[in-house]
Design a protein around this motif. Structure first.
Motif, PDB file in Angstrom:
ATOM      1  N   VAL A   1       0.850  -1.192   0.000  1.00 17.06           N
ATOM      2  CA  VAL A   1       0.000   0.000   0.000  1.00 17.06           C
ATOM      3  C   VAL A   1       0.882   1.238   0.000  1.00 17.06           C
ATOM      4  N   LYS A   2       0.582   2.179  -0.883  1.00 15.07           N
ATOM      5  CA  LYS A   2       1.269   3.468  -0.894  1.00 15.07           C
ATOM      6  C   LYS A   2       0.299   4.519  -0.362  1.00 15.07           C
ATOM      7  N   THR A   3       0.772   5.342   0.568  1.00 14.60           N
ATOM      8  CA  THR A   3      -0.091   6.369   1.151  1.00 14.60           C
ATOM      9  C   THR A   3       0.390   7.758   0.750  1.00 14.60           C
ATOM     10  N   TYR A   4      -0.564   8.675   0.755  1.00 15.80           N
ATOM     11  CA  TYR A   4      -0.282  10.092   0.511  1.00 15.80           C
ATOM     12  C   TYR A   4      -0.943  10.912   1.620  1.00 15.80           C
ATOM     13  N   ASN A   5      -0.384  12.098   1.883  1.00 17.37           N
ATOM     14  CA  ASN A   5      -1.026  13.102   2.751  1.00 17.37           C
ATOM     15  C   ASN A   5      -1.108  12.711   4.222  1.00 17.37           C
ATOM     16  N   ASN A   6      -0.117  11.987   4.720  1.00 18.23           N
ATOM     17  CA  ASN A   6      -0.041  11.710   6.162  1.00 18.23           C
ATOM     18  C   ASN A   6      -1.315  11.072   6.713  1.00 18.23           C
ATOM     19  N   ILE A   7      -1.617   9.892   6.221  1.00 20.56           N
ATOM     20  CA  ILE A   7      -2.764   9.145   6.723  1.00 20.56           C
ATOM     21  C   ILE A   7      -2.496   8.739   8.178  1.00 20.56           C
TER      22      ILE A   7
ATOM     23  N   ALA B   1       6.308  -0.199  -2.790  1.00 18.82           N
ATOM     24  CA  ALA B   1       5.378   0.922  -2.950  1.00 18.82           C
ATOM     25  C   ALA B   1       5.429   1.581  -4.323  1.00 18.82           C
ATOM     26  N   GLU B   2       6.457   1.291  -5.122  1.00 14.74           N
ATOM     27  CA  GLU B   2       6.515   1.878  -6.458  1.00 14.74           C
ATOM     28  C   GLU B   2       5.511   1.224  -7.405  1.00 14.74           C
ATOM     29  N   ASN B   3       5.106   0.000  -7.098  1.00 13.51           N
ATOM     30  CA  ASN B   3       4.083  -0.687  -7.902  1.00 13.51           C
ATOM     31  C   ASN B   3       3.113  -1.384  -6.943  1.00 13.51           C
ATOM     32  N   PRO B   4       2.371  -0.579  -6.180  1.00 14.04           N
ATOM     33  CA  PRO B   4       1.584  -1.139  -5.078  1.00 14.04           C
ATOM     34  C   PRO B   4       0.277  -1.770  -5.531  1.00 14.04           C
ATOM     35  N   ASP B   5      -0.311  -2.521  -4.615  1.00 19.70           N
ATOM     36  CA  ASP B   5      -1.648  -3.066  -4.843  1.00 19.70           C
ATOM     37  C   ASP B   5      -2.711  -2.006  -4.623  1.00 19.70           C
ATOM     38  N   ALA B   6      -2.430  -1.040  -3.742  1.00 15.67           N
ATOM     39  CA  ALA B   6      -3.468  -0.062  -3.389  1.00 15.67           C
ATOM     40  C   ALA B   6      -2.845   1.263  -2.974  1.00 15.67           C
ATOM     41  N   TYR B   7      -3.624   2.329  -3.177  1.00 21.00           N
ATOM     42  CA  TYR B   7      -3.314   3.658  -2.648  1.00 21.00           C
ATOM     43  C   TYR B   7      -4.317   3.966  -1.535  1.00 21.00           C
ATOM     44  N   ILE B   8      -3.852   4.691  -0.525  1.00 19.01           N
ATOM     45  CA  ILE B   8      -4.752   5.354   0.417  1.00 19.01           C
ATOM     46  C   ILE B   8      -4.356   6.823   0.414  1.00 19.01           C
ATOM     47  N   ILE B   9      -5.298   7.703   0.070  1.00 21.35           N
ATOM     48  CA  ILE B   9      -4.980   9.115  -0.114  1.00 21.35           C
ATOM     49  C   ILE B   9      -6.002   9.988   0.588  1.00 21.35           C
TER      50      ILE B   9
ATOM     51  N   ASP C   1      -1.514  11.575 -13.053  1.00 27.95           N
ATOM     52  CA  ASP C   1      -0.656  10.432 -12.763  1.00 27.95           C
ATOM     53  C   ASP C   1      -0.894   9.287 -13.743  1.00 27.95           C
ATOM     54  N   VAL C   2       0.148   8.504 -13.949  1.00 26.87           N
ATOM     55  CA  VAL C   2       0.032   7.228 -14.651  1.00 26.87           C
ATOM     56  C   VAL C   2      -0.052   6.145 -13.586  1.00 26.87           C
ATOM     57  N   PHE C   3      -1.114   5.371 -13.591  1.00 25.76           N
ATOM     58  CA  PHE C   3      -1.303   4.372 -12.548  1.00 25.76           C
ATOM     59  C   PHE C   3      -0.341   3.203 -12.740  1.00 25.76           C
ATOM     60  N   PRO C   4       0.266   2.725 -11.661  1.00 21.50           N
ATOM     61  CA  PRO C   4       1.127   1.543 -11.765  1.00 21.50           C
ATOM     62  C   PRO C   4       0.325   0.332 -12.250  1.00 21.50           C
ATOM     63  N   SER C   5       0.988  -0.576 -12.930  1.00 14.23           N
ATOM     64  CA  SER C   5       0.303  -1.720 -13.534  1.00 14.23           C
ATOM     65  C   SER C   5      -0.335  -2.638 -12.501  1.00 14.23           C
ATOM     66  N   ASN C   6       0.212  -2.665 -11.293  1.00  8.06           N
ATOM     67  CA  ASN C   6      -0.285  -3.567 -10.254  1.00  8.06           C
ATOM     68  C   ASN C   6      -1.415  -2.961  -9.426  1.00  8.06           C
ATOM     69  N   LEU C   7      -1.701  -1.666  -9.615  1.00 10.50           N
ATOM     70  CA  LEU C   7      -2.661  -0.976  -8.765  1.00 10.50           C
ATOM     71  C   LEU C   7      -4.070  -1.525  -8.979  1.00 10.50           C
ATOM     72  N   LYS C   8      -4.690  -1.943  -7.889  1.00  9.68           N
ATOM     73  CA  LYS C   8      -6.025  -2.537  -7.950  1.00  9.68           C
ATOM     74  C   LYS C   8      -7.081  -1.699  -7.259  1.00  9.68           C
ATOM     75  N   ALA C   9      -6.671  -0.835  -6.336  1.00 12.38           N
ATOM     76  CA  ALA C   9      -7.658  -0.085  -5.546  1.00 12.38           C
ATOM     77  C   ALA C   9      -7.079   1.241  -5.086  1.00 12.38           C
ATOM     78  N   ILE C  10      -7.959   2.234  -4.986  1.00 16.35           N
ATOM     79  CA  ILE C  10      -7.628   3.538  -4.417  1.00 16.35           C
ATOM     80  C   ILE C  10      -8.682   3.853  -3.377  1.00 16.35           C
ATOM     81  N   ALA C  11      -8.248   4.110  -2.155  1.00 23.25           N
ATOM     82  CA  ALA C  11      -9.184   4.491  -1.094  1.00 23.25           C
ATOM     83  C   ALA C  11      -8.950   5.948  -0.744  1.00 23.25           C
ATOM     84  N   ARG C  12      -9.987   6.737  -0.877  1.00 23.04           N
ATOM     85  CA  ARG C  12      -9.942   8.158  -0.505  1.00 23.04           C
ATOM     86  C   ARG C  12     -10.437   8.284   0.930  1.00 23.04           C
TER      87      ARG C  12
END
Length: 392
Positions: free
Chosen positions: A5-11, A30-38, A46-57
């Motif tokens: 999981v890669k996070t942004y904005n100090n989760i 984290a350079e090719n994560p399964d998920a983002y939490i932002i 952005d160009v989404f990484p090939s492995n990215l399956k989910a983004i949680a806002r």
């Protein structure tokens, strides 16, 4: 299996613990994560990484996410509805009170006073800030979701008459709305009969410019509008005209643009309506729980681009499919399974717009046959993404 999981904005770190031990957060993968939490990170360029399956806002709005592009690439976008609802509710209630009594202007004026006779100056000048009480006034609430319902209920407790408008209110939300809140079926009733109006709807082509010349033309003089939802819900040119004629007494928003700043009758706050310690924790917890559930079971809850799909996982293998919403796709899936002499333990398919999501549970222990089925699905142009989840 470890998910990345890669996070942004100090989760909030406490919230991220909801992911559990099976997740690596901002680590080597984290350079090719399964998920983002932002939170507020803008992903549109952005160009989404090939492995990215989910983004949680970690929040309700998803305007900072290119949802259509995510759908095309088979990425499920989640939000956390209701997690910051109490924080926004309190911000709106505070704005109601501040606007009725004009406390901000009163404070600004008081801080200009100097000299030994400040108390006398205060007494002499305080009449200009004699406001009104909100008890007995009418509040119109547009949008009766998690935030709007709370505001409507609390405004009633403060003695206000409350009108509520929401043609799409969920059954769950409806149960939580006080019976003393009068539901109306036409926005015009809100505009024509409210002393205060607060709006809590998403920005869509239908809601953009909700507050335009026609709406302002229906309002009584001295109306206060509170907008903690989206800036584009209000036509600023029409707003300025309404302020000049006195139809709008005050406009309060936390979406600041240069043209709104330093304007008489307009109060602009930074966009912190939902930014309390408690709300940020709640959002992080919900985002973590949502990502964990999706990655470990394939179930979808609180997605903005795919339907909710829940099904207990008891089969040896589960295949999840994101596919284009085309005719006979379920039949084609079933045929592909039967061609490999595999039994279907359970199947559920739900569509939303141009795409659909399928949970396919297989009564099959032979991993080789499952891999052959996955390869078959991946050859289908109508299937965007395939995942295999091993059961317990």
């Amino acid at each position: 299996m470890v998910f990345s999981v890669k996070t942004y904005n100090n989760i909030n770190q406490i919230g991220l613990k909801e992911l559990g031990n099976g997740f690596q957060i901002d680590g080597d993968l984290a350079e090719n994560p399964d998920a983002y939490i932002i939170r507020s990170q803008n992903l549109h360029d952005d160009v989404f990484p090939s492995n990215l399956k989910a983004i949680a806002r970690a929040g309700a709005g998803t305007n900072n996410i290119p949802v259509d592009k995510a759908s095309e690439e088979g990425i499920v976008v989640f939000n956390t509805p209701g997690a910051n609802a109490n924080a926004v509710k309190e911000a709106v209630i505070a704005s109601l009170l501040l606007s009725a009594r004009d406390y901000i202007a009163a404070n600004t004026w008081t801080n200009t006073l100097t000299g030994d006779d400040v108390p006398k100056q205060v007494e002499a000048g305080k009449k200009q800030f004699a406001g009104t009480e909100i008890a007995g006034k009418t509040l119109g609430v547009i949008g009766l979701g998690a935030i709007g319902a709370r505001i409507a209920n609390d405004a009633r407790r403060l003695g206000m008459n409350v009108l509520g408008y929401d043609p799409y209110v969920s059954i769950e939300a409806a149960w939580n709305i006080s019976s003393h809140v009068k539901r109306v079926n036409d926005l015009k009733e809100i505009f024509a009969n409210s002393d205060f109006i607060t709006v809590h709807v998403p920005l869509t082509p239908d809601t953009k410019g909700t507050f335009g010349a026609e709406a302002f033309g229906l309002m009584q003089k001295g109306t206060t509008i509170i907008n903690f939802a989206r800036a584009e819900l209000v036509d600023n040119a029409a707003l300025f005209d309404a302020l000049e004629t006195g139809v709008v007494k005050r406009y309060i928003t936390d979406f600041g643009t240069e043209e709104l700043l330093n304007q008489e009758g307009i109060t602009v706050f930074p966009h912190v309506g939902g930014s309390t310690e408690e709300a940020e924790l709640n959002c992080a917890i919900m985002a973590g729980q949502t990502i964990r559930r999706f990655m470990e079971t394939g179930e979808i809850v609180n997605s903005v681009n795919f339907p909710n799909v829940k099904q207990p996982l008891s089969a040896p293998y589960r295949i999840t499919l994101i596919n284009k919403n085309v005719p006979n796709i379920v039949a084609r899936i079933s045929t592909a399974v039967s061609d490999l002499n595999i039994n279907i333990d359970n199947i559920i398919n739900r569509s939303k717009g141009d795409y659909a999501y399928t949970l396919l549970d297989l009564d099959e222990n032979d991993k080789t046959k499952v891999d052959d089925l996955v390869a078959k699905f991946e050859e289908n142009d109508n299937i965007v993404r395939v995942r295999v989840i091993q059961g317990n």
